[in-house]
Design a protein around this motif. Sequence first.
Motif: not given
Length: 140
Positions: A91-92, A95, A125, A127-128
């Motif tokens: 996940q990092r 990003e 993932s 996501a933002t």
Amino acid sequence: MTTHLFEAAKQAMAKAHAPYSRFPVGAAILAEDGSVHSGCNIEIVSFPEGWCAETSAIARMVMAGGSRKIAEVAVVAEKLVACSPCGGCRQRLAEFSAPSTRVHLCDVTTGVVETVTMGELLPHSFATDSLEVPADQGSA
């Protein structure tokens, strides 16, 4: 560039602080601006509060002040044939990268064993864009 990333990850692995797991890991990130940032795992007695190698490498990339976009990643561990990032690190990495970003899973003696994409490692993932607040809910 893959061999260079593998060597940087391997050198970082040699600096790992892994007194509890005895599982040293190294990672190297190639940023889109061509800079390379490596990191190792750093354990503390209060598991899981230490840092993974990928986390350390991301921190170095951010602190360097250049590109914050990952072009490629190499990960190596002393005790695995092909070391894959843990779930949190996936996940990092997601990003700071694209689903097409290549992730090289390496063996400490032979180098790259397998190359996958971030999309293959973490197909869904967080996501933002999931954090966007509708305009009518953004203020009180």
